[in-house]
Design a protein around this motif. Sequence first.
Motif, PDB file in Angstrom:
ATOM      1  N   ALA A   1     -38.987  15.299 -14.799  1.00  0.00           N
ATOM      2  CA  ALA A   1     -39.730  14.292 -13.983  1.00  0.00           C
ATOM      3  C   ALA A   1     -41.197  14.491 -14.056  1.00  0.00           C
ATOM      4  O   ALA A   1     -41.790  13.700 -14.246  1.00  0.00           O
ATOM      5  N   GLU A   2     -41.744  15.740 -13.802  1.00  0.00           N
ATOM      6  CA  GLU A   2     -42.863  15.979 -13.487  1.00  0.00           C
ATOM      7  C   GLU A   2     -43.744  15.951 -14.782  1.00  0.00           C
ATOM      8  O   GLU A   2     -44.643  15.637 -15.197  1.00  0.00           O
ATOM      9  N   LEU A   3     -42.930  16.513 -15.910  1.00  0.00           N
ATOM     10  CA  LEU A   3     -43.835  16.759 -17.100  1.00  0.00           C
ATOM     11  C   LEU A   3     -43.564  15.620 -17.982  1.00  0.00           C
ATOM     12  O   LEU A   3     -44.466  15.108 -18.613  1.00  0.00           O
ATOM     13  N   GLY A   4     -42.366  14.967 -17.846  1.00  0.00           N
ATOM     14  CA  GLY A   4     -42.381  13.575 -18.657  1.00  0.00           C
ATOM     15  C   GLY A   4     -42.383  13.664 -20.106  1.00  0.00           C
ATOM     16  O   GLY A   4     -43.078  12.857 -20.837  1.00  0.00           O
ATOM     17  N   VAL A   5     -41.791  14.821 -20.852  1.00  0.00           N
ATOM     18  CA  VAL A   5     -41.625  14.939 -22.076  1.00  0.00           C
ATOM     19  C   VAL A   5     -40.264  15.046 -22.681  1.00  0.00           C
ATOM     20  O   VAL A   5     -39.279  15.459 -21.697  1.00  0.00           O
ATOM     21  N   PRO A   6     -39.993  14.758 -24.051  1.00  0.00           N
ATOM     22  CA  PRO A   6     -38.675  15.077 -24.480  1.00  0.00           C
ATOM     23  C   PRO A   6     -38.008  16.431 -24.084  1.00  0.00           C
ATOM     24  O   PRO A   6     -38.965  17.320 -24.458  1.00  0.00           O
TER      25      PRO A   6
ATOM     26  N   GLU B   1     -42.914  11.303 -27.735  1.00  0.00           N
ATOM     27  CA  GLU B   1     -43.792  10.246 -27.023  1.00  0.00           C
ATOM     28  C   GLU B   1     -43.560  10.736 -25.715  1.00  0.00           C
ATOM     29  O   GLU B   1     -42.423  11.102 -25.274  1.00  0.00           O
ATOM     30  N   PRO B   2     -44.353  10.446 -24.772  1.00  0.00           N
ATOM     31  CA  PRO B   2     -44.188  10.635 -23.072  1.00  0.00           C
ATOM     32  C   PRO B   2     -43.122   9.680 -22.745  1.00  0.00           C
ATOM     33  O   PRO B   2     -42.931   8.774 -23.268  1.00  0.00           O
ATOM     34  N   LEU B   3     -42.503  10.387 -21.565  1.00  0.00           N
ATOM     35  CA  LEU B   3     -41.563   9.597 -20.998  1.00  0.00           C
ATOM     36  C   LEU B   3     -41.796   9.207 -19.529  1.00  0.00           C
ATOM     37  O   LEU B   3     -42.478  10.154 -18.901  1.00  0.00           O
ATOM     38  N   SER B   4     -41.403   8.240 -19.253  1.00  0.00           N
ATOM     39  CA  SER B   4     -41.600   7.883 -17.609  1.00  0.00           C
ATOM     40  C   SER B   4     -40.111   8.191 -16.811  1.00  0.00           C
ATOM     41  O   SER B   4     -39.208   7.323 -17.066  1.00  0.00           O
ATOM     42  N   LEU B   5     -40.406   9.248 -16.185  1.00  0.00           N
ATOM     43  CA  LEU B   5     -39.071   9.808 -15.298  1.00  0.00           C
ATOM     44  C   LEU B   5     -39.569   9.763 -13.816  1.00  0.00           C
ATOM     45  O   LEU B   5     -40.566  10.171 -13.562  1.00  0.00           O
ATOM     46  N   SER B   6     -38.560   9.333 -13.051  1.00  0.00           N
ATOM     47  CA  SER B   6     -38.482   9.757 -11.725  1.00  0.00           C
ATOM     48  C   SER B   6     -37.184  10.373 -11.140  1.00  0.00           C
ATOM     49  O   SER B   6     -36.153   9.888 -11.903  1.00  0.00           O
TER      50      SER B   6
ATOM     51  N   LEU C   1     -39.972  20.335 -23.776  1.00  0.00           N
ATOM     52  CA  LEU C   1     -39.378  20.994 -22.731  1.00  0.00           C
ATOM     53  C   LEU C   1     -38.083  21.290 -23.234  1.00  0.00           C
ATOM     54  O   LEU C   1     -37.382  20.691 -23.594  1.00  0.00           O
ATOM     55  N   VAL C   2     -37.755  22.606 -23.080  1.00  0.00           N
ATOM     56  CA  VAL C   2     -36.266  23.315 -23.266  1.00  0.00           C
ATOM     57  C   VAL C   2     -35.770  23.744 -22.168  1.00  0.00           C
ATOM     58  O   VAL C   2     -36.492  24.598 -21.306  1.00  0.00           O
ATOM     59  N   VAL C   3     -34.754  23.626 -21.599  1.00  0.00           N
ATOM     60  CA  VAL C   3     -33.979  24.084 -20.521  1.00  0.00           C
ATOM     61  C   VAL C   3     -32.896  25.033 -20.667  1.00  0.00           C
ATOM     62  O   VAL C   3     -31.910  24.360 -21.328  1.00  0.00           O
ATOM     63  N   PHE C   4     -32.809  26.273 -20.480  1.00  0.00           N
ATOM     64  CA  PHE C   4     -31.701  26.961 -20.924  1.00  0.00           C
ATOM     65  C   PHE C   4     -30.904  27.368 -19.404  1.00  0.00           C
ATOM     66  O   PHE C   4     -31.421  28.035 -18.586  1.00  0.00           O
ATOM     67  N   ASP C   5     -29.745  26.819 -19.367  1.00  0.00           N
ATOM     68  CA  ASP C   5     -29.116  26.925 -18.344  1.00  0.00           C
ATOM     69  C   ASP C   5     -28.144  28.164 -18.670  1.00  0.00           C
ATOM     70  O   ASP C   5     -27.847  28.375 -19.762  1.00  0.00           O
ATOM     71  N   GLU C   6     -27.787  28.886 -17.483  1.00  0.00           N
ATOM     72  CA  GLU C   6     -27.317  30.126 -17.590  1.00  0.00           C
ATOM     73  C   GLU C   6     -27.887  30.971 -18.720  1.00  0.00           C
ATOM     74  O   GLU C   6     -27.397  31.625 -19.766  1.00  0.00           O
ATOM     75  N   VAL C   7     -29.301  31.102 -18.664  1.00  0.00           N
ATOM     76  CA  VAL C   7     -30.037  31.646 -19.816  1.00  0.00           C
ATOM     77  C   VAL C   7     -29.899  33.043 -20.178  1.00  0.00           C
ATOM     78  O   VAL C   7     -30.121  33.407 -21.329  1.00  0.00           O
ATOM     79  N   HIS C   8     -29.078  33.872 -19.233  1.00  0.00           N
ATOM     80  CA  HIS C   8     -28.669  34.978 -19.988  1.00  0.00           C
ATOM     81  C   HIS C   8     -27.882  35.210 -21.285  1.00  0.00           C
ATOM     82  O   HIS C   8     -27.825  36.333 -21.813  1.00  0.00           O
ATOM     83  N   HIS C   9     -27.273  33.914 -21.416  1.00  0.00           N
ATOM     84  CA  HIS C   9     -26.448  33.918 -22.609  1.00  0.00           C
ATOM     85  C   HIS C   9     -27.408  33.826 -23.779  1.00  0.00           C
ATOM     86  O   HIS C   9     -27.101  34.372 -25.019  1.00  0.00           O
ATOM     87  N   LEU C  10     -28.718  33.677 -23.703  1.00  0.00           N
ATOM     88  CA  LEU C  10     -29.832  33.654 -24.735  1.00  0.00           C
ATOM     89  C   LEU C  10     -29.987  34.972 -25.214  1.00  0.00           C
ATOM     90  O   LEU C  10     -30.352  35.277 -26.130  1.00  0.00           O
ATOM     91  N   GLY C  11     -29.477  35.839 -24.587  1.00  0.00           N
ATOM     92  CA  GLY C  11     -29.539  37.258 -24.855  1.00  0.00           C
ATOM     93  C   GLY C  11     -28.868  37.715 -26.228  1.00  0.00           C
ATOM     94  O   GLY C  11     -29.147  38.660 -26.928  1.00  0.00           O
ATOM     95  N   GLY C  12     -27.703  36.990 -26.662  1.00  0.00           N
ATOM     96  CA  GLY C  12     -27.231  37.325 -27.670  1.00  0.00           C
ATOM     97  C   GLY C  12     -27.916  37.136 -28.925  1.00  0.00           C
ATOM     98  O   GLY C  12     -28.561  36.230 -29.006  1.00  0.00           O
ATOM     99  N   GLU C  13     -27.661  37.834 -29.791  1.00  0.00           N
ATOM    100  CA  GLU C  13     -28.881  38.091 -30.987  1.00  0.00           C
ATOM    101  C   GLU C  13     -28.758  36.687 -31.885  1.00  0.00           C
ATOM    102  O   GLU C  13     -29.669  36.076 -32.102  1.00  0.00           O
ATOM    103  N   GLY C  14     -27.825  35.989 -31.958  1.00  0.00           N
ATOM    104  CA  GLY C  14     -27.515  34.907 -32.646  1.00  0.00           C
ATOM    105  C   GLY C  14     -28.351  33.680 -31.788  1.00  0.00           C
ATOM    106  O   GLY C  14     -29.132  32.995 -32.455  1.00  0.00           O
TER     107      GLY C  14
END
Length: 453
Positions: A118-123, A71-76, A183-196
Motif C-alpha cells: 500500500a505504501e509503495l503503490g507499485v505492481p 503504472e502506479p497503483l492506488s492502494l490502501s 516490488l516482489v515479496v518472497f514468502d517463506e523466503v528461505h526457499h529461495l536458497g535452492g539453486e533453481g
Amino acid sequence: MTLTLRFEDGTVRAVSDDAGSTFAEIADEYAFLEADERTGGYRAPAYRYADLRGALDDRGADYRDRVLDTEPLSLSTRYQLREYQQAALDAWHDAGDRGIVELPTGAGKTVLAIAAMAELGVPTLIVVPTVDLLDQWRRELEAEFDTAIGQFGGGEQRREAITVSTYDSAYLKADNVGGQFGLVVFDEVHHLGGEGYREIARLLAAPARLGLTATFERPDGAHEAIADLVGPRVYTLDADDLAGEHLAEYEIRRIEVDLTPEEREAYEEAQGTFVDYLKRSNISMQRGSDYQELVKRSGRDPEAREALLAKQRARRIVREADRKVDELGRLLDRHRDDRVIVFTASTDLVYRLSERYLLPAITNETGAAERREILDRFRSGEYSRVVTANVLDEGVDVPDANVGVLLAGSGSEREFTQRLGRILRPTDDDSRALLYEVVSEETAEERVADRRR
C-alpha cells in the motif's frame, strides 16, 4: 549524451549515444556491470537494476529509465500495524526497500507485506511455496484491495498488477515478466536458497524486495545467497520476544518413554551396525555432508548400504515406539477440551494414530479438497484434534490450536520453530500454549531433540 536503461531477456541493458563513458566508469567500479560486445553497450543482471540506477544517480547522470513497464497503483489498507510490525516496515524502508524480515509464525507477516504494498503503490509479485498459500494470499488480497488479483500456479496463468505465484511457476515465468513488477515479496523466503529458485530473483528487475520468514538461516549457508538477491536481514524477533502480548505464552514439556524390550533389542542391533561402520570409515556425522557421503558410498559399498539401512531401521523404531503411541492416548485424554495438533515424521505413523484414536489425518497423500475440509472443521470446532506428518509445518493456513504433540521430527531448528508456531496464536482466554516433545530415552533421538532446540 543520452543514457538509456531497458529490460531485455532477464538483464538490464545500458546504452548511450556515445562511447558510454559514464557506464564505463561504473563498470570499472562495480563488477555487476559489464561490456556487451554484441550491442556495444553494457549489461547487468536484472536484480542489479536498483544498484545500477543508484550508481547513475550518485553521478548525477541524466538517463532515460525504460526498464519497468508499470503504472502506479492506488492502494490502501484497513490494517493498523502493531508496534513491532511498524518497526519492521521502517527498518525495511531504511534499507532501501530491500531485505528480510524474520518474525515467528502467527506474528502477521502477511499484514506487514500488505502495508508495504500500500505504501509503495507499485505492481507487485508475491511468490509463495505452495498452492495452499497461493490461495490464502489471493483471498487476503482480494479482501483488502479493490483490484483484480492475478495468479501463476494452481491451474491458472493470469498476470495482473498484483499477482501471486508459486515458486515453481515464478521460476518458469520470471524471464517473461521481469520488467513488469516494482516490488516482489518472497514468502517463506528461505526457499529461495535452492539453486533453481534463485533464478527467480535474478531475472526480476523489481527494485523493491521483501523476504518473509520465521527461520531465515539455512544449514547449507544458502541464506547468504538470498541476502545478496533480496537484501540483508533487516529485522528479527522470535517467539519469546512476542509471547504474552502478541503471541500466546507457551511452555515446552519433554516426556521421555522407554522402548519395549523387543524394540530395545532391535534398536541396539541396528544402531550398533550403523555406529560400527562409521568408526571403521572415519565418518563423524558432524555435518550434513557426512550423511551425503554415506549415501554416496552406499551405491558402491555393500557395508555402507547395510549401515544406511540399519540407521533407517533404528530411526523408525524410536520414532514409532509403542509407548509413544500409548503416551499420546494419555495426552489426548488430558487435553480433551483443547485443540490439539499431533506431529509425526512418517505417513505410516499418521495412519496408525488416526485409526487407533480416530484422529482426522493430513498427509502428502491427502487431496486439497479433503485437507481444506478437515482444516475447516478443525477451525469451526467440529474437530478438536488432527494428526499430520510434515504437511502442516509451513505453507498452509492452520486454524488456531493451543496444544501440540511432537511425537517425532528431525533435528531441524526450522521444523521445530514452525511446529511451535502452530500453537502460538493468542486466544481470548489468554491460556498458555503447550508443546509436548515425546522422546524415546537412551536413544539417538535424545540428541536430535537437543539439537533442534
